[in-house]
Design a protein around this motif. Sequence first.
Motif, mmCIF file in Angstrom:
data_model
loop_
_atom_site.group_PDB
_atom_site.id
_atom_site.type_symbol
_atom_site.label_atom_id
_atom_site.label_comp_id
_atom_site.label_asym_id
_atom_site.label_seq_id
_atom_site.Cartn_x
_atom_site.Cartn_y
_atom_site.Cartn_z
ATOM 1 N N GLU A 1 -13.236 98.978 54.690
ATOM 2 C CA GLU A 1 -11.988 99.159 53.957
ATOM 3 C C GLU A 1 -12.253 99.378 52.475
ATOM 4 O OE1 GLU A 1 -9.616 95.765 54.722
ATOM 5 O OE2 GLU A 1 -9.150 96.330 56.787
ATOM 6 N N SER A 2 -13.195 98.613 51.923
ATOM 7 C CA SER A 2 -13.537 98.767 50.514
ATOM 8 C C SER A 2 -14.142 100.141 50.251
ATOM 9 C CB SER A 2 -14.519 97.669 50.089
ATOM 10 O OG SER A 2 -14.869 97.796 48.729
ATOM 11 N N PHE A 3 -15.013 100.604 51.149
ATOM 12 C CA PHE A 3 -15.631 101.924 50.996
ATOM 13 C C PHE A 3 -14.578 103.022 51.026
ATOM 14 C CE2 PHE A 3 -17.085 105.729 53.259
ATOM 15 C CZ PHE A 3 -18.044 106.193 52.365
ATOM 16 N N ILE A 4 -13.631 102.929 51.966
ATOM 17 C CA ILE A 4 -12.585 103.942 52.081
ATOM 18 C C ILE A 4 -11.743 103.988 50.811
ATOM 19 C CG2 ILE A 4 -10.431 104.508 53.257
ATOM 20 C CD1 ILE A 4 -12.865 105.361 54.790
ATOM 21 N N PHE A 5 -11.374 102.825 50.296
ATOM 22 C CA PHE A 5 -10.561 102.792 49.081
ATOM 23 C C PHE A 5 -11.317 103.363 47.895
ATOM 24 C CE2 PHE A 5 -9.567 100.564 45.105
ATOM 25 C CZ PHE A 5 -8.269 101.015 44.918
ATOM 26 N N ILE A 6 -12.582 102.997 47.730
ATOM 27 C CA ILE A 6 -13.384 103.490 46.606
ATOM 28 C C ILE A 6 -13.524 105.004 46.675
ATOM 29 C CG2 ILE A 6 -15.708 103.500 45.620
ATOM 30 C CD1 ILE A 6 -15.880 100.522 46.329
ATOM 31 N N ALA A 7 -13.767 105.544 47.867
ATOM 32 C CA ALA A 7 -13.878 106.998 48.026
ATOM 33 C C ALA A 7 -12.549 107.678 47.699
ATOM 34 C CB ALA A 7 -14.305 107.327 49.450
ATOM 35 N N PHE A 8 -11.445 107.083 48.154
ATOM 36 C CA PHE A 8 -10.114 107.642 47.921
ATOM 37 C C PHE A 8 -9.790 107.676 46.433
ATOM 38 C CE2 PHE A 8 -5.573 106.786 47.220
ATOM 39 C CZ PHE A 8 -5.003 107.883 47.842
ATOM 40 N N LEU A 9 -9.949 106.561 45.746
ATOM 41 C CA LEU A 9 -9.605 106.489 44.327
ATOM 42 C C LEU A 9 -10.555 107.332 43.484
ATOM 43 C CD1 LEU A 9 -7.777 105.388 42.159
ATOM 44 C CD2 LEU A 9 -9.197 103.324 42.051
#
Length: 415
Positions: A9-17
């Motif tokens: 979840e953290s990886f997905i958010f970091i990539a998104f932002l």
Amino acid sequence: VIGKRDHYESFIFIAFLSAVLFGQVFISVMSDIVGFENRYCMLIFRGCLAIYSAYVVFRACFASHKLLLNGFVFSLIWFWGFYFLRLFVDHWVLNISLKLPLWEFLAWGLGSCLLPALAGFILSSQRFHQSTAFTFSCIGLLMLGVASIGFFANGGFETSRFMLENLNPINSSHAFFALSLFGFSSLLWSARNTFSRLLSLITVAFGFAMGIYAGSRGAFLSFVIAIIVLFCLFAKGYERKGKIMLPACLALVAFIASFIFIKSDFSSRLLNSGFDLNSSLRLFAVRESLNNFWLHPWTGVGFELHNNLENLSFQLFSGSSVWYPHNFIAETMGLGGVILIIPFFACLWFAFASSLGAVKDRNSEYWRLALLIQGLGYGMFSGHLSNVPVFWVCLGIAASSSDVFQDKSHSDAAQ
């Protein structure tokens, strides 16, 4: 299993932002180097973000019906629902001439603002690791560093600002200052050894100097306000003040160096703020937007506001014109009146209340508040309501902070 899910979840958010904040500058420079049409590249990029954002939102709605009952989400949907309703009525019923094609207002508003804002709200409803700010610093430094090298290697030294034919220097400036804020946050809370502190310092200096070179006065003012607010709120101890003074001094050196060694007209433009033609046009547009609000306080004048501003400014400024006020509050009041300004202020209230609550409980996440201030400055000095995705995404991320330590049932939407 839970640990792997949290990391995912953290990886997905970091990539998104990272894509939202730094993607436009990176893709624009790369497309210019290889000779691709940047407009098409950005359409593909924005389209991918919109599709993924829609996936996150619909997945979250099916996973938990509580999402739609959240105060921020309700206010955000209220705002954009009335905005789109007014857009359709003005165009199809009242036959008002739009300054952009209908599909462009709709595509930008829905695909680049509303859906990414909701996706940012959903994806950031989690407890982040202490190293998150440092991770953002590394990714941003890599993306914007490569973009800067490509920009200058491809003839960028011939321009006085970080800009291309299809890349506004305002967008560039906000991206670099956002990177500097991440470096600042990393230096305070994430950096744990000499290497990470050094890399964070480089990020602060690089982001600051390139933000100055890009030359947006609004972005610079937003950055300064973010630093001052965060300093006043969280620099209570001597040791922490010492940590802040080091990057502050380094940023000052970078600021001076940018004047001396970089071909930038930022200093003169900064000193002439409020007196040059561009500032006069924007101040006029803000004043006229408020005048339109007083004439139609409940529903505003709709998209006729844009035509009114262009016609009046063209007459008063000898051919120079502006069709939106470059201020979200003024445009919201003039376009939609009380019906539109109430949910807008509600979104801001939820965002500030939530982000302040999060940083008091977990100081390593104060980059949420920093991004909110930077994004708000973007909306107060540049762009119109449906063409500044960074503001809406930062708003959603900040507003979700109050849910970080609560039920995370909707966070499965990222999976």
